[in-house]
Design a protein around this motif. Structure first.
Motif, PDB file in Angstrom:
ATOM      1  N   ARG A  13      41.383  45.837  39.976  1.00  0.00           N
ATOM      2  CA  ARG A  13      40.712  44.600  40.400  1.00  0.00           C
ATOM      3  C   ARG A  13      41.390  44.040  41.653  1.00  0.00           C
ATOM      4  O   ARG A  13      40.715  43.623  42.603  1.00  0.00           O
ATOM      5  N   GLU A  14      42.706  44.040  41.657  1.00  0.00           N
ATOM      6  CA  GLU A  14      43.454  43.519  42.801  1.00  0.00           C
ATOM      7  C   GLU A  14      43.187  44.352  44.059  1.00  0.00           C
ATOM      8  O   GLU A  14      42.952  43.803  45.144  1.00  0.00           O
ATOM      9  N   LYS A  15      43.218  45.660  43.914  1.00  0.00           N
ATOM     10  CA  LYS A  15      42.991  46.537  45.063  1.00  0.00           C
ATOM     11  C   LYS A  15      41.554  46.433  45.580  1.00  0.00           C
ATOM     12  O   LYS A  15      41.307  46.481  46.790  1.00  0.00           O
ATOM     13  N   LEU A  16      40.605  46.280  44.650  1.00  0.00           N
ATOM     14  CA  LEU A  16      39.208  46.132  45.058  1.00  0.00           C
ATOM     15  C   LEU A  16      39.016  44.839  45.851  1.00  0.00           C
ATOM     16  O   LEU A  16      38.335  44.830  46.887  1.00  0.00           O
ATOM     17  N   ARG A  17      39.618  43.774  45.376  1.00  0.00           N
ATOM     18  CA  ARG A  17      39.434  42.481  46.033  1.00  0.00           C
ATOM     19  C   ARG A  17      40.141  42.418  47.391  1.00  0.00           C
ATOM     20  O   ARG A  17      39.712  41.697  48.282  1.00  0.00           O
ATOM     21  N   GLN A  18      41.216  43.171  47.514  1.00  0.00           N
ATOM     22  CA  GLN A  18      41.930  43.184  48.797  1.00  0.00           C
ATOM     23  C   GLN A  18      41.374  44.222  49.767  1.00  0.00           C
ATOM     24  O   GLN A  18      41.846  44.340  50.892  1.00  0.00           O
ATOM     25  N   ASP A  66      32.527  35.726  44.851  1.00  0.00           N
ATOM     26  CA  ASP A  66      32.357  35.353  43.450  1.00  0.00           C
ATOM     27  C   ASP A  66      32.121  36.564  42.542  1.00  0.00           C
ATOM     28  O   ASP A  66      31.519  36.452  41.475  1.00  0.00           O
ATOM     29  N   ALA A  67      32.584  37.748  42.964  1.00  0.00           N
ATOM     30  CA  ALA A  67      32.416  38.951  42.145  1.00  0.00           C
ATOM     31  C   ALA A  67      33.210  38.804  40.846  1.00  0.00           C
ATOM     32  O   ALA A  67      34.382  38.423  40.866  1.00  0.00           O
ATOM     33  N   PRO A  68      32.597  39.128  39.690  1.00  0.00           N
ATOM     34  CA  PRO A  68      33.302  39.005  38.406  1.00  0.00           C
ATOM     35  C   PRO A  68      34.504  39.942  38.303  1.00  0.00           C
ATOM     36  O   PRO A  68      34.657  40.880  39.100  1.00  0.00           O
ATOM     37  N   ALA A  69      35.345  39.683  37.313  1.00  0.00           N
ATOM     38  CA  ALA A  69      36.602  40.439  37.154  1.00  0.00           C
ATOM     39  C   ALA A  69      36.369  41.930  36.984  1.00  0.00           C
ATOM     40  O   ALA A  69      37.168  42.754  37.438  1.00  0.00           O
ATOM     41  N   LEU A  70      35.275  42.313  36.319  1.00  0.00           N
ATOM     42  CA  LEU A  70      35.033  43.731  36.044  1.00  0.00           C
ATOM     43  C   LEU A  70      34.223  44.425  37.128  1.00  0.00           C
ATOM     44  O   LEU A  70      33.919  45.609  36.991  1.00  0.00           O
ATOM     45  N   CYS A  71      33.868  43.732  38.185  1.00  0.00           N
ATOM     46  CA  CYS A  71      33.002  44.311  39.211  1.00  0.00           C
ATOM     47  C   CYS A  71      33.669  45.538  39.839  1.00  0.00           C
ATOM     48  O   CYS A  71      34.787  45.464  40.352  1.00  0.00           O
ATOM     49  N   ALA A 225      42.873  44.482  27.928  1.00  0.00           N
ATOM     50  CA  ALA A 225      42.083  44.141  26.736  1.00  0.00           C
ATOM     51  C   ALA A 225      41.545  42.719  26.843  1.00  0.00           C
ATOM     52  O   ALA A 225      40.396  42.442  26.473  1.00  0.00           O
ATOM     53  N   ALA A 226      42.369  41.809  27.355  1.00  0.00           N
ATOM     54  CA  ALA A 226      41.942  40.417  27.529  1.00  0.00           C
ATOM     55  C   ALA A 226      40.820  40.312  28.558  1.00  0.00           C
ATOM     56  O   ALA A 226      39.833  39.586  28.355  1.00  0.00           O
ATOM     57  N   ILE A 227      40.943  41.049  29.653  1.00  0.00           N
ATOM     58  CA  ILE A 227      39.928  41.017  30.708  1.00  0.00           C
ATOM     59  C   ILE A 227      38.605  41.573  30.195  1.00  0.00           C
ATOM     60  O   ILE A 227      37.535  40.973  30.390  1.00  0.00           O
ATOM     61  N   LEU A 228      38.669  42.721  29.527  1.00  0.00           N
ATOM     62  CA  LEU A 228      37.444  43.374  29.056  1.00  0.00           C
ATOM     63  C   LEU A 228      36.793  42.588  27.926  1.00  0.00           C
ATOM     64  O   LEU A 228      35.558  42.485  27.869  1.00  0.00           O
ATOM     65  N   LEU A 229      37.599  42.014  27.022  1.00  0.00           N
ATOM     66  CA  LEU A 229      37.024  41.238  25.927  1.00  0.00           C
ATOM     67  C   LEU A 229      36.219  40.052  26.456  1.00  0.00           C
ATOM     68  O   LEU A 229      35.138  39.743  25.947  1.00  0.00           O
ATOM     69  N   PHE A 250      40.686  34.705  28.149  1.00  0.00           N
ATOM     70  CA  PHE A 250      41.739  35.332  27.356  1.00  0.00           C
ATOM     71  C   PHE A 250      42.923  35.742  28.224  1.00  0.00           C
ATOM     72  O   PHE A 250      44.074  35.703  27.772  1.00  0.00           O
ATOM     73  N   GLU A 251      42.666  36.144  29.447  1.00  0.00           N
ATOM     74  CA  GLU A 251      43.759  36.563  30.327  1.00  0.00           C
ATOM     75  C   GLU A 251      44.689  35.387  30.634  1.00  0.00           C
ATOM     76  O   GLU A 251      45.909  35.547  30.703  1.00  0.00           O
ATOM     77  N   ALA A 252      44.111  34.206  30.787  1.00  0.00           N
ATOM     78  CA  ALA A 252      44.922  33.019  31.076  1.00  0.00           C
ATOM     79  C   ALA A 252      45.851  32.671  29.919  1.00  0.00           C
ATOM     80  O   ALA A 252      46.860  31.979  30.103  1.00  0.00           O
TER      81      ALA A 252
END
Length: 493
Positions: A13-18, A66-71, A225-229, A250-252
């Motif tokens: 996710r970090e690499k995609l966003r950067q 505004d792309a979601p975390a799993l994008c 697991a927190a991100i996907l849930l 959940f990640e927070a």
């Protein structure tokens, strides 16, 4: 860039966003890993064209803020989830050729969030098994290897656990009816979370036992697991058992601070014959949580010894009812009929050919315990025992316990073909630590915390309060950090 398939969801996710990588690059890395891993038999329906098309769409979406975390994240999907126009057989011959015209609620949510489908994953037929040996596709194989044996990746979500452990996908979906997410996760050194019953929609998931089934994430670490849930969970009006409550971040919740938390150790889980390595791992888990500031207390769950018998009455009973719809009339396999055969012969021949031995066994058991003369003696009695098991947990949590720590499995992964051949009950005992969680509808998570003397992964289980997955994940995250488990299987496939 190499080894992109080895990334976690959070790192990708970090690499995609950067802008360091694209979803297409991630997806191509996973597809390449899948193509070179046929020996594991984890991916049974490959969807490369669809995956790349979804990845291209995700890359366009990632250009917005505004792309979601799993994008853009490539995932593997257990064959129990209905996926539009993609074979969805539940590991069974009787659903051969079935391509749904619709998407399950969970996968629809994931695609809406920009996730990418790599393909469908192997599993025990209709999720009935603890070793992935009842699949019409053949056995899935554990990527961990210590000798010349092929080891089980666990079941029923064996394809999912093997795919995550072998880095064929960044994460996978599993389902858990009596331990089918947590036991495979423990056997493969991955994280498996079974959410609270009702947290995730069951609509569009092929049913095994409707009051026990729950979908959940299978990932490389607790954060994933927190991100996907979060992406999977939520109220679904199409599922009458879906809970209409907010889905937190959940990640927070992963603060890593568990000072003041109370962790219970149930004395009834100290079963006879438990291997010394499992007992030592449990003691080490206690020490690690104490070191992190948690208070450890002994608790009692007195009806635990009745859990397996109750489960193997209730689950087959519900399976018998659910699987009655597979008759060869509307979809899936239909037997060839002889001249003069009528509808009764069609039903009989189709179901005899379409279902495997374990499914037939459970359907017959379930039909028996639901029959007029035995309904009260077996099914209703098992339901009463289930209520007592749930009450045990309620009383422990009412005493201020935040989570319960137990072993995840009674052993490390065993060799394919080594267990349950003559006595199916031998295989059923693999669920001894996990079925209580399903009977009580609670969340549970398996976390890799050590290895046996051969080097195979071992996991511990944490059981949480209903709908408090955030707290459970935080405790699991702390246990994961304390354990420092980073071992990976040596590539042989």
């Amino acid at each position: 860039m190499t080894d992109l398939n080895r990334l976690t969801i959070a790192a990708a996710r970090e690499k995609l966003r950067q802008g360091e990588v694209t979803s297409v690059q991630l997806t191509e890395a996973c597809l390449s890993a899948i193509d070179s891993a046929d020996a594991l038999n984890a991916v049974v329906h490959k969807t490369p064209e669809r995956a790349l098309k979804m990845a291209e769409a995700a890359d366009k979406r990632l250009q917005s803020e505004d792309a979601p975390a799993l994008c853009g994240i490539p995932l593997g999907i257990k064959d129990l989830f209905c996926t539009e126009h993609v074979p969805s057989q539940a590991g069974s011959r009787i659903l051969q050729g079935f391509r749904p015209e619709y998407e399950s609620a969970v996968t629809r949510q994931l695609w809406d969030s920009g996730a990418v489908m790599l393909g469908k994953l192997n599993m025990d037929e209709f999720a009935m098994g603890s070793s992935n040996e009842t699949s019409v596709y053949g056995n899935a194989v554990n990527p961990w290897k210590v000798d010349d044996r092929d080891l089980t990746p666990g079941g029923s979500s064996g394809g999912s656990s093997a795919a995550v452990a072998a880095d064929l996908c960044l994460a996978a979906l599993g389902t858990d009816t009596g331990g089918s997410i947590r036991q495979p996760a423990a056997f493969t050194g991955t994280v498996g979370l079974k959410p609270t019953y009702g947290r995730v929609s069951r609509w569009g998931i092929v049913a095994f036992a409707s009051s026990l089934d729950q979908a959940g994430p299978m990932t490389k670490d607790v954060r994933d697991a927190a991100i996907l849930l979060r992406a999977m969970a939520g109220h679904d009006p199409q599922d009458s058992t879906s809970a209409d409550i907010p889905v937190p971040d959940f990640e927070a919740a992963l603060t890593g601070d568990i000072k003041g938390k109370t962790i219970g150790l149930p004395r009834e889980y100290r079963i006879d014959g438990i291997p010394d390595e499992i007992d030592a791992l449990w003691a080490e888990g206690r020490r690690m949580l104490e070191d992190a500031g948690a208070k450890i207390v002994d608790v009692s769950l007195p009806h635990t010894k009745y859990a397996l018998p109750a489960y193997y009455v209730i689950a087959p009973a519900e399976a018998s009812s659910n699987l009655a719809r597979y008759d060869g009339v509307r979809f899936g396999h239909r037997a060839k009929l002889d001249q003069g055969d009528g509808i009764t012969e069609m039903y009989e021949k189709t179901r005899a050919e379409g279902f495997g031995a374990e499914v037939k066994r459970r359907v017959m058991v379930g039909t028996y315990v639901l029959s007029a003369g035995f309904y009260d003696a077996y099914y209703n009695r098992a339901r009463r025992v289930r209520a007592l098991i749930k009450r045990d947990f309620d009383e422990v949590f009412a005493q201020g316990v935040d989570a319960i720590l137990t072993p995840a499995t009674p052993s490390a992964a065993f060799g394919l073909g080594e267990m349950g051949g003559k006595d199916p009950v031998e295989m059923y005992l693999n669920d001894v630590f996990t079925v209580t969680v399903n009977l009580a509808g609670l969340p549970g998570i398996a976390v890799p915390t050590g290895q046996d003397r051969q080097g195979l992964p071992l996991g511990l289980q944490l059981i949480g309060r209903p709908f408090e997955e955030g707290d459970l994940l935080n405790i699991a995250h702390t246990l994961e950090r304390q354990a420092g488990f980073v071992a990976k299987p040596t590539r042989w496939w």
